[in-house]
Design a protein around this motif. Structure first.
Motif, PDB file in Angstrom:
ATOM      1  N   GLY A  34       1.015  -9.752  -2.575  1.00  0.00           N
ATOM      2  CA  GLY A  34       2.394  -9.594  -2.275  1.00  0.00           C
ATOM      3  C   GLY A  34       2.242  -8.332  -1.654  1.00  0.00           C
ATOM      4  O   GLY A  34       1.238  -8.070  -0.919  1.00  0.00           O
ATOM      5  N   ASN A  35       3.344  -7.478  -1.506  1.00  0.00           N
ATOM      6  CA  ASN A  35       3.510  -6.250  -0.680  1.00  0.00           C
ATOM      7  C   ASN A  35       2.169  -5.401  -1.286  1.00  0.00           C
ATOM      8  O   ASN A  35       1.704  -4.992  -0.366  1.00  0.00           O
ATOM      9  N   VAL A  36       2.072  -5.270  -2.256  1.00  0.00           N
ATOM     10  CA  VAL A  36       1.158  -4.075  -2.916  1.00  0.00           C
ATOM     11  C   VAL A  36      -0.305  -4.800  -2.788  1.00  0.00           C
ATOM     12  O   VAL A  36      -1.178  -4.098  -2.264  1.00  0.00           O
ATOM     13  N   GLY A  37      -0.297  -5.896  -3.065  1.00  0.00           N
ATOM     14  CA  GLY A  37      -1.635  -6.693  -2.992  1.00  0.00           C
ATOM     15  C   GLY A  37      -2.492  -6.618  -1.299  1.00  0.00           C
ATOM     16  O   GLY A  37      -3.663  -6.300  -1.366  1.00  0.00           O
ATOM     17  N   THR A  38      -1.526  -7.120  -0.738  1.00  0.00           N
ATOM     18  CA  THR A  38      -1.741  -6.927   0.668  1.00  0.00           C
ATOM     19  C   THR A  38      -2.516  -5.346   1.125  1.00  0.00           C
ATOM     20  O   THR A  38      -3.619  -5.166   1.882  1.00  0.00           O
ATOM     21  N   GLU A  39      -1.523  -4.434   0.755  1.00  0.00           N
ATOM     22  CA  GLU A  39      -1.847  -3.059   1.010  1.00  0.00           C
ATOM     23  C   GLU A  39      -3.115  -2.708   0.421  1.00  0.00           C
ATOM     24  O   GLU A  39      -3.979  -2.213   1.117  1.00  0.00           O
ATOM     25  N   VAL A  40      -3.505  -3.127  -0.726  1.00  0.00           N
ATOM     26  CA  VAL A  40      -4.633  -2.738  -1.602  1.00  0.00           C
ATOM     27  C   VAL A  40      -5.971  -3.492  -0.972  1.00  0.00           C
ATOM     28  O   VAL A  40      -6.897  -2.654  -0.830  1.00  0.00           O
ATOM     29  N   VAL A  41      -5.761  -4.673  -0.625  1.00  0.00           N
ATOM     30  CA  VAL A  41      -6.895  -5.421   0.127  1.00  0.00           C
ATOM     31  C   VAL A  41      -7.350  -4.650   1.447  1.00  0.00           C
ATOM     32  O   VAL A  41      -8.261  -4.613   1.629  1.00  0.00           O
ATOM     33  N   LYS A  42      -6.086  -4.364   2.185  1.00  0.00           N
ATOM     34  CA  LYS A  42      -6.422  -3.657   3.536  1.00  0.00           C
ATOM     35  C   LYS A  42      -7.087  -2.458   3.335  1.00  0.00           C
ATOM     36  O   LYS A  42      -8.069  -2.091   3.952  1.00  0.00           O
ATOM     37  N   LEU A  43      -6.762  -1.565   2.256  1.00  0.00           N
ATOM     38  CA  LEU A  43      -7.173  -0.303   2.123  1.00  0.00           C
ATOM     39  C   LEU A  43      -8.635  -0.395   1.630  1.00  0.00           C
ATOM     40  O   LEU A  43      -9.396   0.417   2.065  1.00  0.00           O
ATOM     41  N   ILE A  44      -9.004  -1.369   0.851  1.00  0.00           N
ATOM     42  CA  ILE A  44     -10.135  -1.389   0.366  1.00  0.00           C
ATOM     43  C   ILE A  44     -11.438  -1.733   1.345  1.00  0.00           C
ATOM     44  O   ILE A  44     -12.382  -1.403   1.491  1.00  0.00           O
ATOM     45  N   THR A  45     -10.683  -2.490   2.508  1.00  0.00           N
ATOM     46  CA  THR A  45     -11.634  -2.891   3.609  1.00  0.00           C
ATOM     47  C   THR A  45     -11.716  -1.890   4.462  1.00  0.00           C
ATOM     48  O   THR A  45     -12.731  -1.452   4.888  1.00  0.00           O
ATOM     49  N   GLU A  46     -10.373  -1.149   4.935  1.00  0.00           N
ATOM     50  CA  GLU A  46     -10.565  -0.082   5.962  1.00  0.00           C
ATOM     51  C   GLU A  46     -11.220   0.912   5.566  1.00  0.00           C
ATOM     52  O   GLU A  46     -12.009   1.705   6.372  1.00  0.00           O
ATOM     53  N   ARG A  47     -11.080   1.524   4.212  1.00  0.00           N
ATOM     54  CA  ARG A  47     -11.363   2.744   3.858  1.00  0.00           C
ATOM     55  C   ARG A  47     -12.656   2.613   3.052  1.00  0.00           C
ATOM     56  O   ARG A  47     -13.104   3.611   2.207  1.00  0.00           O
ATOM     57  N   GLY A  48     -13.746   1.462   3.152  1.00  0.00           N
ATOM     58  CA  GLY A  48     -14.843   1.519   2.563  1.00  0.00           C
ATOM     59  C   GLY A  48     -15.745   2.584   2.389  1.00  0.00           C
ATOM     60  O   GLY A  48     -16.376   2.777   1.361  1.00  0.00           O
ATOM     61  N   ASP A  49     -15.750   3.141   3.625  1.00  0.00           N
ATOM     62  CA  ASP A  49     -16.894   4.083   3.438  1.00  0.00           C
ATOM     63  C   ASP A  49     -16.451   5.390   2.586  1.00  0.00           C
ATOM     64  O   ASP A  49     -17.136   5.749   2.084  1.00  0.00           O
ATOM     65  N   ASP A  50     -15.238   5.728   2.782  1.00  0.00           N
ATOM     66  CA  ASP A  50     -14.710   6.820   1.850  1.00  0.00           C
ATOM     67  C   ASP A  50     -14.883   6.427   0.670  1.00  0.00           C
ATOM     68  O   ASP A  50     -15.152   7.368  -0.281  1.00  0.00           O
TER      69      ASP A  50
END
Lengths: 442, 442
Positions: A23-39
């Motif tokens: 949902g809202n939170v899950g979508t955001e979590v998946v996006k952040l794990i993907t986008e911020r992978g290096d950090d």
């Protein structure tokens, strides 16, 4: 990150992450794990790899999420041998409980935002994590992005916390805030909140205080090292709060908030202190730190023996703030896993009893419609005295059919106050007890 | 605690604790370890045993502390083979640094409140802890009892923090607060603070901003995963703040606070963001959350990409609050030790550059004594324009010898503002630039 570090990170097997619920939170979590992978990799010391996202409706468009990750087979996902970290964002009791337990039993560490489940049956989850030697973290379960679980579990663990009082539900805070600033009724403000997305189509969990009660149970358990479940929490929602209550509060220099109040009682004859946990609307002085917490914000006010008074404020809900809390836990449990150690588990050694609501001692604000006859105040004052409730102030308003008394008491037990209200309702000069509200924060 | 649990705890070898330094905080820490032994044991899973308290003057009366524990031989104490946990409360650079390093090298975990040392040479300490595989924890080093180190290191570690702004020195906050409420001068308020025990006999570290700068260095390092030391922090104290500045702030609806401001700069052409760290008095609007933090309280306001705006408030100093933070760390490092794991170490992978103060962009409030002649405003406005500094408001006050201009600028770089001030001082119509202060928080 320099090249050598990047190479080292890439050479090691990644930690594999499954996300349950998108949902809202899950979508955001998946996006952040993907986008911020290096950090995230640099902060953990190892790369994360998303291996699956369990959803109910795989056909929904989910921009930014690799469709190959989506699965409806959540049972298989949590049983996969190669899952290191499971993020549970489905919510509710079942199937979330079974899924978390299965994940823990299979050796995965779990991060969850599931306040209802933790409050109902946290002990079962803790036991499964303990047995498997893995982590169960849940910073996102209370007060969104505000770090409060870790401060209670770790920062203040050497101290003796005596009370935790919080505004932990953004929907009700938004509604009460609007009612205060606009003078509107509960019903019309709820509609407005729903239109703005601050309240759900079925707002029961928020407006009846169930959500806040679950959070109060979690906070009490951690603060007082005891088992406190949702069923132990005295609960009243905000559906009975009227524009008149808010106006009365304003006249007293107060504001109405839905509070979660967790406190140690005074010691009994054996020196034991019980836990008192309640959620209800209350008037607090506008000068109180919690009074200024507006709109969808949350705040938690903690008092302890050594540290004194601490307050934590921030966004209490929303996809992004909640995702921040989830990712903080994810990095922490990932680090723990690489070190072969788990963080703190359940601490319920103090085994404190839960004190019934009748024993709570606080102040009360009452509004009564009364007959406009000579001697009415004397009779009512005598009735309060008969029940041992001392009156601090009385204000008489209106005449004839509109005659009212507004009474604020000194501190009294809830039992004494309830008995007083019952008796007032039977008194011939009292037409109606229109409002009874607790006064806190002094 | 039931009998079985108590027996199990007593059967296991206790974790042995040495305390270095026994001033306000040390005394409180020793008392709490003694008085709260049972609770601490249940929370850790093992009993703690105090094996020594290093003091300079063993003959001083120390009520509640077993005299047999006192020793002046601190070097031997940290080298004892049986020390598990060392609490360093001596402060300053040496001998604290050598003692902490020796303790870590001998395999003890260390808890310290030493902000000056961490800010000057944290990297050396982290390296020694990392090499020995033990913990270095320091929640008490910043903002007393307020949990801020753990939230930055763990709760927000999955997020991207963009700024940390805090009131992190209680002495200066007390003085500025009094100057605001009483209209008094800096010198007389400092004397009052000293008489009340809120300022030390030698107040330099507080009033010149050294203490806040050390805390800003620590906060920046953690928030931005980079090495930032005290030397990187631009620093101005509050000794030049006048009653006139405070009155000017009030006229603008502002209050003057000593702020520690840690922020990521806007990305440069290569997309890199540097760290900007500064400590100085500034005007902030009375509506800003930090404006209401009064007296000796501290507060830290954190902004991050996902979590949004968080604020942490509480007592910033004092023996008991600081002891609370020390004990929270003590329980955590003791738990880690029992699990054979260490908590998070240094995280400086981002290696961000520190941006010079000249590049900081903010607003400014200036007071000028000027000649009361026609055209003075036009000449001064032209000078601001020449340096690219845009004026938001100008107020002319007084006539003849008392003629003044009070100017508030739009956002400009510190370098442009400094050049403007230099030029103003050379202008024949400007008698004196009486005050220059930054305006923050909008």
């Amino acid at each position: 990150m320099n090249t050598t570090e990047a190479e080292q990170l890439s050479a090691a097997a990644p930690l594999r992450v499954a996300v349950l619920g998108c949902g809202n939170v899950g979508t955001e979590v998946v996006k952040l794990i993907t986008e911020r992978g290096d950090d995230l990799a640099m902060r953990i010391g190892r790369r994360l790899e998303l291996i699956g996202v369990a959803v109910r409706r795989p056909s929904l468009p989910r921009p930014g999420i690799d469709a190959a990750l989506l699965t409806t087979d959540v049972d298989s996902l949590v049983r996969r041998d190669d899952v290191d970290l499971v993020i549970e964002l489905i919510g509710g009791i079942e199937p979330a409980r079974s899924l978390i337990i299965t994940a823990l039993e299979h050796g995965a560490s779990v991060v969850t935002a599931n306040k209802a489940l933790l409050a109902e049956d946290g002990t079962t989850l803790y036991a499964a994590a303990e047995k498997a030697g893995v982590d169960l973290y849940f910073e996102a379960a209370v007060a969104g992005a505000i770090p409060i679980i870790r401060p209670l579990r770790e920062s203040l663990v050497g101290d003796e916390i005596t009370s935790v009082m919080g505004i932990v539900n953004g929907t009700t805070n938004f509604i009460l805030d609007k009612m205060d600033s606009e003078g509107s009724s509960f019903a019309e403000t709820l509609e407005e909140a729903q239109a703005l997305g601050y309240a759900e189509a079925d707002p029961t969990a928020d407006i009846e205080g169930f959500d806040a009660a679950a959070k109060a149970a979690i906070l009490s358990s951690l603060a007082f090292h005891s088992r406190v479940s949702s069923a132990d929490v005295y609960r009243e929602g905000i559906t009975e709060v009227t524009a008149g209550d808010i106006a009365s509060a304003r006249e007293m220099g107060c504001v109405v908030k839905l509070l979660a109040i967790c406190a140690l009682t005074d010691p009994d004859d054996a020196g034991e202190r019980a836990v008192s946990v309640r959620v209800h609307p209350a008037m607090i002085p506008r000068s109180h730190p919690l009074a200024t917490v507006g709109g969808p914000y949350n705040a938690v006010f903690v008092e302890s023996r050594s540290a004194g008074r601490l307050m934590f404020t921030g966004p209490g809900a929303g996809g992004q703030p909640t995702a921040s809390a989830v990712l903080g836990d994810l990095v922490t449990v990932a680090r723990n896993r690489l070190r072969g150690a788990a963080g703190p588990g359940e601490s319920s050694y103090a085994q404190r009893a839960v004190s019934p609501i009748g024993e709570v001692v606080t102040r009360y604000h009452l509004s009564l419609d009364v007959a406009d006859v000579v001697g009415v105040l004397a009779r009512i004052a005598q009735l309060f005295a008969d029940y041992g409730v001392s009156i601090q102030t009385v204000r008489q308003q209106g005449r004839e059919a509109d005659a009212k008394l507004v009474i604020v008491t000194h501190r009294a037990t809830d039992a004494a106050l309830s008995a007083t209200v019952d008796a007032l309702q039977k008194l011939d000069v009292v037409t109606q007890v229109t409002s009874v509200m607790r006064v806190e924060g002094e």
